[in-house]
Motif scaffolding. Sequence first.
Motif, PDB file in Angstrom:
ATOM      1  N   LEU A 283      -7.071   6.182  -9.682  1.00 29.96           N
ATOM      2  CA  LEU A 283      -6.097   6.564 -10.698  1.00 29.96           C
ATOM      3  C   LEU A 283      -6.496   6.077 -12.087  1.00 29.96           C
ATOM      4  O   LEU A 283      -6.433   6.828 -13.067  1.00 29.96           O
ATOM      5  CB  LEU A 283      -4.731   5.987 -10.299  1.00 29.96           C
ATOM      6  CG  LEU A 283      -3.509   6.684 -10.844  1.00 29.96           C
ATOM      7  CD1 LEU A 283      -3.581   8.163 -10.563  1.00 29.96           C
ATOM      8  CD2 LEU A 283      -2.262   6.113 -10.182  1.00 29.96           C
TER       9      LEU A 283
ATOM     10  N   LEU B  49       2.430   1.774  -3.402  1.00 30.23           N
ATOM     11  CA  LEU B  49       1.446   2.260  -4.380  1.00 30.23           C
ATOM     12  C   LEU B  49       1.131   3.735  -4.139  1.00 30.23           C
ATOM     13  O   LEU B  49       1.036   4.519  -5.085  1.00 30.23           O
ATOM     14  CB  LEU B  49       0.172   1.424  -4.287  1.00 30.23           C
ATOM     15  CG  LEU B  49       0.272   0.035  -4.920  1.00 30.23           C
ATOM     16  CD1 LEU B  49      -0.989  -0.763  -4.654  1.00 30.23           C
ATOM     17  CD2 LEU B  49       0.511   0.160  -6.417  1.00 30.23           C
ATOM     18  N   VAL B  50       0.965   4.094  -2.872  1.00 34.28           N
ATOM     19  CA  VAL B  50       0.677   5.503  -2.568  1.00 34.28           C
ATOM     20  C   VAL B  50       1.860   6.371  -2.993  1.00 34.28           C
ATOM     21  O   VAL B  50       1.681   7.464  -3.538  1.00 34.28           O
ATOM     22  CB  VAL B  50       0.352   5.677  -1.074  1.00 34.28           C
ATOM     23  CG1 VAL B  50       0.312   7.141  -0.704  1.00 34.28           C
ATOM     24  CG2 VAL B  50      -0.969   5.029  -0.749  1.00 34.28           C
TER      25      VAL B  50
ATOM     26  N   SER C 189      -5.693  14.194  -2.478  1.00 30.80           N
ATOM     27  CA  SER C 189      -5.748  13.446  -3.738  1.00 30.80           C
ATOM     28  C   SER C 189      -6.259  14.310  -4.878  1.00 30.80           C
ATOM     29  O   SER C 189      -5.793  14.188  -6.006  1.00 30.80           O
ATOM     30  CB  SER C 189      -6.688  12.252  -3.610  1.00 30.80           C
ATOM     31  OG  SER C 189      -6.195  11.349  -2.698  1.00 30.80           O
TER      32      SER C 189
ATOM     33  N   LEU D 110      -4.884  14.271  -8.622  1.00 25.93           N
ATOM     34  CA  LEU D 110      -5.651  13.592  -9.668  1.00 25.93           C
ATOM     35  C   LEU D 110      -5.976  14.559 -10.800  1.00 25.93           C
ATOM     36  O   LEU D 110      -5.904  14.208 -11.985  1.00 25.93           O
ATOM     37  CB  LEU D 110      -6.947  13.013  -9.084  1.00 25.93           C
ATOM     38  CG  LEU D 110      -6.774  11.805  -8.163  1.00 25.93           C
ATOM     39  CD1 LEU D 110      -8.087  11.448  -7.495  1.00 25.93           C
ATOM     40  CD2 LEU D 110      -6.264  10.608  -8.951  1.00 25.93           C
TER      41      LEU D 110
ATOM     42  N   GLY E 217      -7.087   7.656  -3.474  1.00 23.72           N
ATOM     43  CA  GLY E 217      -6.307   8.162  -4.598  1.00 23.72           C
ATOM     44  C   GLY E 217      -5.893   7.096  -5.581  1.00 23.72           C
ATOM     45  O   GLY E 217      -6.232   7.148  -6.756  1.00 23.72           O
ATOM     46  N   VAL E 218      -5.163   6.095  -5.073  1.00 23.35           N
ATOM     47  CA  VAL E 218      -4.601   5.091  -5.981  1.00 23.35           C
ATOM     48  C   VAL E 218      -5.704   4.376  -6.743  1.00 23.35           C
ATOM     49  O   VAL E 218      -5.605   4.158  -7.950  1.00 23.35           O
ATOM     50  CB  VAL E 218      -3.744   4.079  -5.187  1.00 23.35           C
ATOM     51  CG1 VAL E 218      -3.259   2.980  -6.081  1.00 23.35           C
ATOM     52  CG2 VAL E 218      -2.579   4.784  -4.534  1.00 23.35           C
TER      53      VAL E 218
ATOM     54  N   LEU F  93      -5.120   7.254   1.495  1.00 23.53           N
ATOM     55  CA  LEU F  93      -4.684   7.735   0.174  1.00 23.53           C
ATOM     56  C   LEU F  93      -4.742   6.589  -0.830  1.00 23.53           C
ATOM     57  O   LEU F  93      -5.040   6.795  -2.003  1.00 23.53           O
ATOM     58  CB  LEU F  93      -3.254   8.267   0.246  1.00 23.53           C
ATOM     59  CG  LEU F  93      -3.091   9.750   0.531  1.00 23.53           C
ATOM     60  CD1 LEU F  93      -1.630  10.088   0.708  1.00 23.53           C
ATOM     61  CD2 LEU F  93      -3.678  10.584  -0.595  1.00 23.53           C
ATOM     62  N   HIS F  94      -4.468   5.400  -0.344  1.00 23.65           N
ATOM     63  CA  HIS F  94      -4.545   4.249  -1.243  1.00 23.65           C
ATOM     64  C   HIS F  94      -5.975   4.059  -1.737  1.00 23.65           C
ATOM     65  O   HIS F  94      -6.237   4.020  -2.928  1.00 23.65           O
ATOM     66  CB  HIS F  94      -4.053   2.994  -0.531  1.00 23.65           C
ATOM     67  CG  HIS F  94      -4.173   1.765  -1.365  1.00 23.65           C
ATOM     68  ND1 HIS F  94      -5.160   0.838  -1.168  1.00 23.65           N
ATOM     69  CD2 HIS F  94      -3.456   1.339  -2.423  1.00 23.65           C
ATOM     70  CE1 HIS F  94      -5.034  -0.107  -2.072  1.00 23.65           C
ATOM     71  NE2 HIS F  94      -4.010   0.162  -2.840  1.00 23.65           N
TER      72      HIS F  94
ATOM     73  N   ILE G 201       0.841  -1.201   0.000  1.00 21.92           N
ATOM     74  CA  ILE G 201       0.000   0.000   0.000  1.00 21.92           C
ATOM     75  C   ILE G 201       0.873   1.246   0.000  1.00 21.92           C
ATOM     76  O   ILE G 201       0.657   2.180  -0.777  1.00 21.92           O
ATOM     77  CB  ILE G 201      -0.934  -0.015   1.221  1.00 21.92           C
ATOM     78  CG1 ILE G 201      -2.034  -1.058   1.013  1.00 21.92           C
ATOM     79  CG2 ILE G 201      -1.538   1.352   1.471  1.00 21.92           C
ATOM     80  CD1 ILE G 201      -2.974  -1.198   2.169  1.00 21.92           C
TER      81      ILE G 201
ATOM     82  N   PHE H  87       1.624   6.896  -6.603  1.00 24.59           N
ATOM     83  CA  PHE H  87       0.533   7.833  -6.899  1.00 24.59           C
ATOM     84  C   PHE H  87       0.978   9.277  -6.682  1.00 24.59           C
ATOM     85  O   PHE H  87       0.796  10.141  -7.549  1.00 24.59           O
ATOM     86  CB  PHE H  87      -0.668   7.492  -6.010  1.00 24.59           C
ATOM     87  CG  PHE H  87      -1.732   8.556  -5.967  1.00 24.59           C
ATOM     88  CD1 PHE H  87      -2.424   8.926  -7.108  1.00 24.59           C
ATOM     89  CD2 PHE H  87      -2.040   9.188  -4.769  1.00 24.59           C
ATOM     90  CE1 PHE H  87      -3.400   9.905  -7.053  1.00 24.59           C
ATOM     91  CE2 PHE H  87      -3.011  10.166  -4.713  1.00 24.59           C
ATOM     92  CZ  PHE H  87      -3.690  10.524  -5.859  1.00 24.59           C
TER      93      PHE H  87
END
Lengths: 295, 158, 258
Positions: free
Chosen positions: C55, B9-10, C153, C157, C51-52, C47-48, B6, B13
């Motif tokens: 994506l 991945l963050v 985010s 984004l 946001g992720v 955030l995962h 995680i 991002f």
Amino acid sequence: MVDTRGPAPETLRSRRPDDAKEPLINSVDHNRPLVEIRDLHFSRGSRKIFDGLNIVIPQGGITAIMGPSGTGKTTLLKLIGGQLRPDRGQVLVDGQDVQRLSRAELYRLRMRMGMLFQSGALLTDLSVFENVAFPLREHTRLPERMIRTLVLMKLEAVGLRGARDMMPAELSGGMARRVALARAIALDPVMIMYDEPLTGLDPITLGVIVTLVKRMNDALGVTSIIVSHDVAEIAAISDHIHLISGGKVVESGTPAELETTASEWSRQFMQGLPDGPVPFHYPADAYEQDLLGGA
Amino acid sequence: MTTRTIEILVGIFVALGLAALFMLAMKVSNLTEYSDEGGYTVSANFDNIGGLKVRAPVTMAGVRIGRVTGIQYDRERYQATVAMTIAPAYDYLPVDSHASIFTAGLLGEQYIAIEPGAEDETLRQGGRIEHTQSALVLEQIIGRVLVSLTTGGGNGNE
Amino acid sequence: MLGTLQRLGRWGLGVFERLGRGHLFLLQTIGCLGVIVMRPRLVIRELHSVGVLSLLIIVVSGTFVGMVLAYQGYITLVRFGAAEALGTAVALSLVRELGPVVTALLFAGRAGSALTAEIGLMKATEQLSGMEMMAVNPMQRVIAPRFWAAFLSMPLLAAIFSAVGVMGGYFVGVGLLGVDGGSYWSQMQASVDFHEDVMNGIIKSVAFGFVAAWIALFEGYDAVPTSEGVSRATTRTVVHTALAVLALDFILTGLMFQ
């Protein structure tokens, strides 16, 4: 500080809140009330739920609060935990007025209370292990090894050490409740509140939970408050029973006293009779008249 | 998913987002050429600035050397006063340089073109360019062309 | 007649009451935001999921919006013989408007609804209540990290959306329609201003992130704790966020227009 040689109950009760930080209840003193509810009034919208409720819950032992569905038993636990505010009256826990406490004081008090919700209320995004570790991680700065040991001890106590890596969604209702119990005792509370701990369980799981509640109470020396309408099972393990109905305490006593009570209502409730002071029929017009009236 | 995955991945991002912001700043917009804030400011008066805007480019021989930083109306001279900031690298503009307002393409943005003069003395902070040429206003040109065409056509018919 | 008036009045009072609760919730949330400095890991987790996981939809939509903009812009510009300005047209539309707004709308559908449903279900299954009883403040443990995640985010984004959109436009404009690649970028650079255009777009997306996070979290926190209540709250999140973002976009554009 307080005299440590053996203070009288009166001096203990009148202590200021900031003196009451450390747990008082290492030796069980059955005369001193842990929770005192005085003249409690509470309503939801226009519906009155409590109308002058008075209950004293002594330290140690198991106190059951029973009553028909919809009498606000869960509400009562939330009032004791300070999650709801009464319209009138006081809730004293360990001598402190719950409603008067600041947020920090209330949280300090809650750390010494454990609560078992009907649904378990496990955090669904954490594993069983992390759920039990949650209060420890939030409130202590213990090293990871110590947390692991503590969590495994608590899980062992409820017999679910082997299920530590499961997610809450994979647990059965009874298992979820046992995990929740392990979590409720994680911080070694002074008192545990059970909200309908037996609802919707099969007989075996029910037996397990009843045994656990009793064993926790005796082994940890805590005060247990059980809210339930499973009369027979709870009466078997509790020391005191309060029957509430219509927003008031109808009758209190030991299970044996309530078995042989003179009150018809109490007898109907305790023995589960279909008809009695609480009628089987919801009030309506006369049956024949109603059937013929439609024509 | 493990905490480590995680976190990685963050991290990706956030890096992507910052890269996108960087691209918007450097490749899409003109932040790279925006470092001319430390330059010196000179002014020039024009009879008509047409559609010149603040931030319009100032060029010399087609190379951008600065930006228009202010446009005001001069009450006494009935003219527009244009302030422009020139990058410090171009600090050798002769005082008799010539400033004209041109249009990039037929409908494009208007900009100021500077032609260097012959003096040895150079413009400094707060200096003024005296020789200017106003913008060509399209309507005026079309008007003139039309007038000359109609008068010319009338002559032919007679 | 009187009945209708009474119903109208009750509706109005209800709206004001909700607005009031929403603002109180926001104040409480803002009061808890600082706690996160002590525990940044909580935000990373969120955030995962916020946001992720958004994506993919952002990248795909951004690319396609950019490509469509290139087609449409080309048709208009080629009439004036200004096909070289295609890069400018695509970049300005994306950076100033479509990037922040479309990202916010997609965000409401993808992440906002998920946040509302998650918190609504936590409420319905007594998880929030359980935290309260464990002396853990759900505003700090649940709401604040999600607010930060949504708020952080959104600008990222939106920037990704605009960037891939510009590249999508390049692909169509230069690759398929034969616009000169050099002038695509140089015209864009000449006309897109960092402060006027890019910064204003970022400011917009920050504002949208704030509003989207607020609405999604409040709707979840305020949801009626039943499955029907949560599903209604989820719908409301998407609708209200979309309306709020469009209204806010109008106001912000108006303010930035001078």
